[in-house]
Design an enzyme around this catalytic site. Sequence first.
Site, PDB file in Angstrom:
ATOM      1  N   GLU A  13      16.359  36.450 -25.730  1.00 24.80           N
ATOM      2  CA  GLU A  13      16.792  35.510 -24.701  1.00 24.80           C
ATOM      3  C   GLU A  13      17.998  34.706 -25.182  1.00 24.80           C
ATOM      4  OE1 GLU A  13      13.785  35.996 -25.833  1.00 24.80           O
ATOM      5  OE2 GLU A  13      12.624  36.691 -24.113  1.00 24.80           O
ATOM      6  N   ALA A  48       4.911  71.134 -34.690  1.00 23.39           N
ATOM      7  CA  ALA A  48       5.926  72.099 -34.283  1.00 23.39           C
ATOM      8  C   ALA A  48       5.250  73.459 -34.236  1.00 23.39           C
ATOM      9  CB  ALA A  48       7.068  72.110 -35.301  1.00 23.39           C
ATOM     10  N   ARG A  84       9.393  59.227 -37.195  1.00 23.85           N
ATOM     11  CA  ARG A  84       8.838  58.578 -38.393  1.00 23.85           C
ATOM     12  C   ARG A  84       9.381  57.159 -38.511  1.00 23.85           C
ATOM     13  NH1 ARG A  84       9.666  63.606 -42.677  1.00 23.85           N
ATOM     14  NH2 ARG A  84       8.085  64.969 -41.763  1.00 23.85           N
ATOM     15  N   THR A  96      -2.334  70.054 -46.037  1.00 19.85           N
ATOM     16  CA  THR A  96      -0.887  70.073 -45.793  1.00 19.85           C
ATOM     17  C   THR A  96      -0.148  69.657 -47.065  1.00 19.85           C
ATOM     18  OG1 THR A  96      -1.161  69.717 -43.439  1.00 19.85           O
ATOM     19  CG2 THR A  96       0.946  69.058 -44.356  1.00 19.85           C
ATOM     20  N   ASP A  98       2.340  72.348 -48.289  1.00 14.32           N
ATOM     21  CA  ASP A  98       3.763  72.109 -47.973  1.00 14.32           C
ATOM     22  C   ASP A  98       4.502  71.248 -48.994  1.00 14.32           C
ATOM     23  OD1 ASP A  98       3.161  73.418 -45.658  1.00 14.32           O
ATOM     24  OD2 ASP A  98       3.487  71.724 -44.319  1.00 14.32           O
ATOM     25  N   LEU A 129       7.852  63.508 -46.103  1.00 10.78           N
ATOM     26  CA  LEU A 129       7.459  62.615 -45.008  1.00 10.78           C
ATOM     27  C   LEU A 129       8.294  61.342 -44.932  1.00 10.78           C
ATOM     28  CD1 LEU A 129       3.562  62.990 -45.270  1.00 10.78           C
ATOM     29  CD2 LEU A 129       5.150  64.325 -43.883  1.00 10.78           C
ATOM     30  N   GLU A 133       1.009  63.918 -38.746  1.00 15.04           N
ATOM     31  CA  GLU A 133       1.773  65.160 -38.958  1.00 15.04           C
ATOM     32  C   GLU A 133       0.918  66.167 -39.702  1.00 15.04           C
ATOM     33  OE1 GLU A 133       5.948  65.632 -39.444  1.00 15.04           O
ATOM     34  OE2 GLU A 133       6.141  63.505 -39.879  1.00 15.04           O
ATOM     35  N   GLY A 141      -4.132  71.561 -37.968  1.00 14.37           N
ATOM     36  CA  GLY A 141      -5.135  71.556 -36.905  1.00 14.37           C
ATOM     37  C   GLY A 141      -6.504  71.020 -37.304  1.00 14.37           C
ATOM     38  N   ALA A 159      -7.813  67.915 -35.028  1.00 12.86           N
ATOM     39  CA  ALA A 159      -8.998  68.058 -34.163  1.00 12.86           C
ATOM     40  C   ALA A 159      -9.974  66.907 -34.427  1.00 12.86           C
ATOM     41  CB  ALA A 159      -9.678  69.400 -34.419  1.00 12.86           C
TER      42      ALA A 159
HETATM   43  N1  LIG Z   1       4.195  73.101 -37.999  1.00 11.45           N
HETATM   44  C1  LIG Z   1       3.648  71.922 -38.137  1.00 11.45           C
HETATM   45  O1  LIG Z   1       3.922  70.997 -37.360  1.00 11.45           O
HETATM   46  C2  LIG Z   1       2.671  71.684 -39.237  1.00 11.45           C
HETATM   47  C3  LIG Z   1       2.160  72.743 -39.946  1.00 11.45           C
HETATM   48  N2  LIG Z   1       1.232  72.513 -40.907  1.00 11.45           N
HETATM   49  C4  LIG Z   1       0.669  73.696 -41.571  1.00 11.45           C
HETATM   50  O2  LIG Z   1      -0.727  73.705 -41.299  1.00 11.45           O
HETATM   51  C5  LIG Z   1      -1.431  74.239 -42.404  1.00 11.45           C
HETATM   52  C6  LIG Z   1      -2.500  73.238 -42.852  1.00 11.45           C
HETATM   53  O3  LIG Z   1      -3.372  72.969 -41.792  1.00 11.45           O
HETATM   54  P1  LIG Z   1      -4.814  72.352 -42.051  1.00 11.45           P
HETATM   55  O4  LIG Z   1      -5.515  73.134 -43.053  1.00 11.45           O
HETATM   56  O5  LIG Z   1      -5.445  72.214 -40.735  1.00 11.45           O
HETATM   57  O6  LIG Z   1      -4.406  70.970 -42.748  1.00 11.45           O
HETATM   58  P2  LIG Z   1      -4.683  69.428 -42.442  1.00 11.45           P
HETATM   59  O7  LIG Z   1      -3.403  68.691 -42.630  1.00 11.45           O
HETATM   60  O8  LIG Z   1      -5.362  69.224 -41.177  1.00 11.45           O
HETATM   61  O9  LIG Z   1      -5.610  69.076 -43.624  1.00 11.45           O
HETATM   62  C7  LIG Z   1      -7.018  69.295 -43.599  1.00 11.45           C
HETATM   63  C8  LIG Z   1      -7.611  68.461 -44.672  1.00 11.45           C
HETATM   64  O10 LIG Z   1      -7.654  67.106 -44.253  1.00 11.45           O
HETATM   65  C9  LIG Z   1      -8.591  66.422 -45.042  1.00 11.45           C
HETATM   66  N3  LIG Z   1      -9.505  65.594 -44.258  1.00 11.45           N
HETATM   67  C10 LIG Z   1      -9.812  64.319 -44.539  1.00 11.45           C
HETATM   68  N4  LIG Z   1     -10.689  63.828 -43.684  1.00 11.45           N
HETATM   69  C11 LIG Z   1     -10.956  64.783 -42.819  1.00 11.45           C
HETATM   70  C12 LIG Z   1     -11.820  64.850 -41.701  1.00 11.45           C
HETATM   71  N5  LIG Z   1     -12.578  63.822 -41.312  1.00 11.45           N
HETATM   72  N6  LIG Z   1     -11.858  65.984 -41.017  1.00 11.45           N
HETATM   73  C13 LIG Z   1     -11.089  67.021 -41.382  1.00 11.45           C
HETATM   74  N7  LIG Z   1     -10.263  67.015 -42.456  1.00 11.45           N
HETATM   75  C14 LIG Z   1     -10.196  65.904 -43.168  1.00 11.45           C
HETATM   76  C15 LIG Z   1      -9.342  67.484 -45.833  1.00 11.45           C
HETATM   77  O11 LIG Z   1      -8.698  67.450 -47.098  1.00 11.45           O
HETATM   78  P3  LIG Z   1      -9.430  67.829 -48.473  1.00 11.45           P
HETATM   79  O12 LIG Z   1      -9.689  69.294 -48.374  1.00 11.45           O
HETATM   80  O13 LIG Z   1      -8.384  67.496 -49.495  1.00 11.45           O
HETATM   81  O14 LIG Z   1     -10.649  66.990 -48.563  1.00 11.45           O
HETATM   82  C16 LIG Z   1      -9.034  68.741 -45.070  1.00 11.45           C
HETATM   83  O15 LIG Z   1      -9.137  69.886 -45.853  1.00 11.45           O
HETATM   84  C17 LIG Z   1      -0.405  74.505 -43.480  1.00 11.45           C
HETATM   85  O16 LIG Z   1      -0.072  75.857 -43.445  1.00 11.45           O
HETATM   86  C18 LIG Z   1       0.782  73.674 -43.061  1.00 11.45           C
HETATM   87  O17 LIG Z   1       1.992  74.256 -43.478  1.00 11.45           O
HETATM   88  C19 LIG Z   1       0.775  71.285 -41.200  1.00 11.45           C
HETATM   89  C20 LIG Z   1       1.263  70.191 -40.528  1.00 11.45           C
HETATM   90  C21 LIG Z   1       2.225  70.312 -39.462  1.00 11.45           C
HETATM   91  N1  LIG Z   2       6.803  72.965 -40.412  1.00  6.86           N
HETATM   92  C1  LIG Z   2       7.324  71.994 -39.643  1.00  6.86           C
HETATM   93  C2  LIG Z   2       6.870  70.679 -39.752  1.00  6.86           C
HETATM   94  N2  LIG Z   2       5.891  70.366 -40.616  1.00  6.86           N
HETATM   95  C3  LIG Z   2       5.545  68.998 -40.979  1.00  6.86           C
HETATM   96  O1  LIG Z   2       6.598  68.382 -41.685  1.00  6.86           O
HETATM   97  C4  LIG Z   2       6.201  68.162 -43.040  1.00  6.86           C
HETATM   98  C5  LIG Z   2       7.361  68.346 -43.973  1.00  6.86           C
HETATM   99  O2  LIG Z   2       8.145  67.175 -43.898  1.00  6.86           O
HETATM  100  P1  LIG Z   2       9.331  66.883 -44.939  1.00  6.86           P
HETATM  101  O3  LIG Z   2       8.851  67.336 -46.273  1.00  6.86           O
HETATM  102  O4  LIG Z   2       9.564  65.419 -44.859  1.00  6.86           O
HETATM  103  O5  LIG Z   2      10.512  67.657 -44.444  1.00  6.86           O
HETATM  104  C6  LIG Z   2       5.088  69.134 -43.234  1.00  6.86           C
HETATM  105  O6  LIG Z   2       4.233  68.817 -44.263  1.00  6.86           O
HETATM  106  C7  LIG Z   2       4.372  69.057 -41.927  1.00  6.86           C
HETATM  107  O7  LIG Z   2       3.630  67.872 -41.822  1.00  6.86           O
HETATM  108  N3  LIG Z   2       7.434  69.743 -38.936  1.00  6.86           N
HETATM  109  C8  LIG Z   2       8.439  70.057 -38.062  1.00  6.86           C
HETATM  110  O8  LIG Z   2       8.930  69.184 -37.328  1.00  6.86           O
HETATM  111  N4  LIG Z   2       8.871  71.320 -37.980  1.00  6.86           N
HETATM  112  C9  LIG Z   2       8.365  72.309 -38.717  1.00  6.86           C
HETATM  113  O9  LIG Z   2       8.819  73.421 -38.577  1.00  6.86           O
END
Ligand SMILES: NC(=O)C1=CN([C@@H]2O[C@H](COP(=O)(O)OP(=O)(O)OC[C@H]3O[C@@H](n4cnc5c(N)ncnc54)[C@H](OP(=O)(O)O)[C@@H]3O)[C@@H](O)[C@H]2O)C=CC1
Ligand SMILES: Nc1c(N[C@@H]2O[C@H](COP(=O)(O)O)[C@@H](O)[C@H]2O)[nH]c(=O)[nH]c1=O
Length: 616
Positions: free
Chosen positions: A103, A214, A244, A256, A260, A264, A348, A351, A355
């Site tokens: 303001e 993604a 971010r 992850t 990966d 971040l 980030e 699955g 979930a």
């Molecule tokens: N394209 C994209 O946007 C992205 C792609 N990816 C890809 O996805 C894959 C990984 O996926 P995903 O295995 O599902 O990984 P997540 O990132 O979902 O990690 C799962 C882990 O989260 C931890 N966790 C903690 N609390 C909980 C809870 N209450 N419920 C469930 N999990 C919990 C556990 O870790 P712990 O086992 O250590 O206890 C579990 O194993 C990789 O290949 C990665 O490259 C990942 C992110 C983004």
């Molecule tokens: N593979 C994928 C993503 N993956 C997400 O980005 C993280 C990597 O971030 P950084 O290390 O900061 O570059 C990776 O761990 C996952 O959470 N994101 C996207 O926008 N596009 C992509 O194709």
Amino acid sequence: MLAPPAPPPLGVAPARASYPLRPVPSQRRLPAPRAVSAATASHAHDAIFLRRAADVADQSAGLTSPHPNFGCVIARPQLETENLDAWVAGEGFLYAQGTPCAELLAAEQAGEHARGATAYLNLEPGDCYGDSTAVSSLVQAGITRVVVGLRHPLKHLRGKAIQSLRSEGIQVDVVGEDLQSKLFKEALTSCLIVNAPLLYRAAFRVPFSVLKYAMTADGKIAASSGHASWVSGRASRCRVFELRGRSDAVIVGGNTVRRDDPRLTARHVKGHVPVRIVMSQTCNLPEEANLWNVHEAYTIVATQRGARRDFQKKLAMKGVEVVEFDMLNPRDVMSYCYDRGYLSVLWECGGTLSAAAICARVIHKVYAFCAPKIIGGVNAPTPVGELGMNQMTQAIDLIDVSYEQIDRDMLMSGFIQPIPDLSPVIPSVDEIPSVDPEVSPYETNIISFYKTWDTFGAFSNFSPHPIHMPDEKGDCLTWPTVEHYYQAHKFAGVDNLQARDIVKEIKKARSPEEAARIGRTRQREFPELVRLDWESMKIDVMYRALKCKFSSYPHLTEMLLSTAGSVLVESSPHDLFWGGGREGEGLNYLGRLLMQLRSEILGTVRTSAEVATDSA
Ligand SMILES: NC(=O)C1=CN([C@@H]2O[C@H](COP(=O)(O)OP(=O)(O)OC[C@H]3O[C@@H](n4cnc5c(N)ncnc54)[C@H](OP(=O)(O)O)[C@@H]3O)[C@@H](O)[C@H]2O)C=CC1
Ligand SMILES: Nc1c(N[C@@H]2O[C@H](COP(=O)(O)O)[C@@H](O)[C@H]2O)[nH]c(=O)[nH]c1=O
């Protein structure tokens, strides 16, 4: 060589602002309203400038740690032109908490042009710590009218600035209260979206959570090997840096991190760097990882109590904060983030964790980047793991969906839960003393009721409490529920045989639901049979029925009095007059009447009979 143009002072919107984070519609030339009546035209102008205030407010997001976004636009009609850009005398936004308020910046820019002008505020200023600069700058600038998009969502601040402005003789019009036309719907949505994090935080006591992923055109977030760099294109990934930068924290799951080794960070965009949070139950994480480099950004590992204590110590030695949870789950982690004061969190993860977060109902918005690629693979990871649904009819529908092409990718975003608008269901500060002086507008506790089996379900008009009420001739009749009485009285006293039959039909209805159905249907079918004074009398009819119900049953009186000091809201998603609506957009007249009745019983407001006696 030409010197680069000097940057505008912090928070002052440059004349042709470059919006760092997304294309802003208001920066297109403001549309000239079509030829319409004077009232409609002035509403159209108000709506346009209010949207502009919301867009201006958005400019600070991502430049500094997230905070409420405040924008102010000062406009005065220039009779000689319909070009609304020319009406804008000043604009400003709050750069960061503690810097000059929107303001003040707008008033300084407007100078003498602010005298007699209207100020548009997307959000009521939060008069924290006795700092009333927002109000005083508008007063001193000579502003005569203020249009407010939203009351402040935080209960201890709500209504304060509006009241101060009014007490200074400034006309304050609040959308949804003083300004009700359809033209304001879009403007209000802009005001809600620009402060969505604040609103979700205030409504649900968790930070605003965005799930971003993604995926390929065949719905995979990585190849079946887990390799994921990169699914989306460079421009999309730059957009992720911006997301971010708008967040207080970025969350990933342990998998992850293992797969990966992400960083971040919000690199490539200037400004705020979010905290990185790893959720790992096992704490079975790599010894070396980019996330352990805390010089780049702060990192927190959230884990299960007692998991790998030795490794926890190693992390701590590197400067990583480790937080143990009795039961690591998304809701508790969000409560923890809420307590740390975070407004918004970007998920980030893969699955598995996404979930769990969706099931825990902590995700509010989704950003799905879709790249024109196919990777295939039955075991390739997908964005959201098991949700326990087996019918497409169970799917979660996204709302307020937007689509945007980013280079070759498509970004689809939408809300999972509606953006809460906390203002309308709560009577305004000015109204509260007349509704119930016991309720503090700054300390509002809300008690919701709707279905009869709810804790306060007995407040519903469908509750099975018969009432005995005199008819027009003074004969006492018994009505099975307040709903029966209310519906029948749409037609009561009408000198027409069919209307009398409808009254009997409703009285005999076997349930309040049936009574409501008959009442509403007959009202639609035979509007000519509805009593002429119905619209002006319906509140009175309802109040008499409620008074009879609550005075006939001592336990109901007791229950009503037990809520003293709280705002009562009938959380009906359908009825926007008697109920509060799905998103708080309803007028909540049933809640208001119950609060008024509660005051009357407590003797804190005077009855109409007392007022009449006094004035006689
Ligand atoms: N394209 C994209 O946007 C992205 C792609 N990816 C890809 O996805 C894959 C990984 O996926 P995903 O295995 O599902 O990984 P997540 O990132 O979902 O990690 C799962 C882990 O989260 C931890 N966790 C903690 N609390 C909980 C809870 N209450 N419920 C469930 N999990 C919990 C556990 O870790 P712990 O086992 O250590 O206890 C579990 O194993 C990789 O290949 C990665 O490259 C990942 C992110 C983004
Ligand atoms: N593979 C994928 C993503 N993956 C997400 O980005 C993280 C990597 O971030 P950084 O290390 O900061 O570059 C990776 O761990 C996952 O959470 N994101 C996207 O926008 N596009 C992509 O194709």
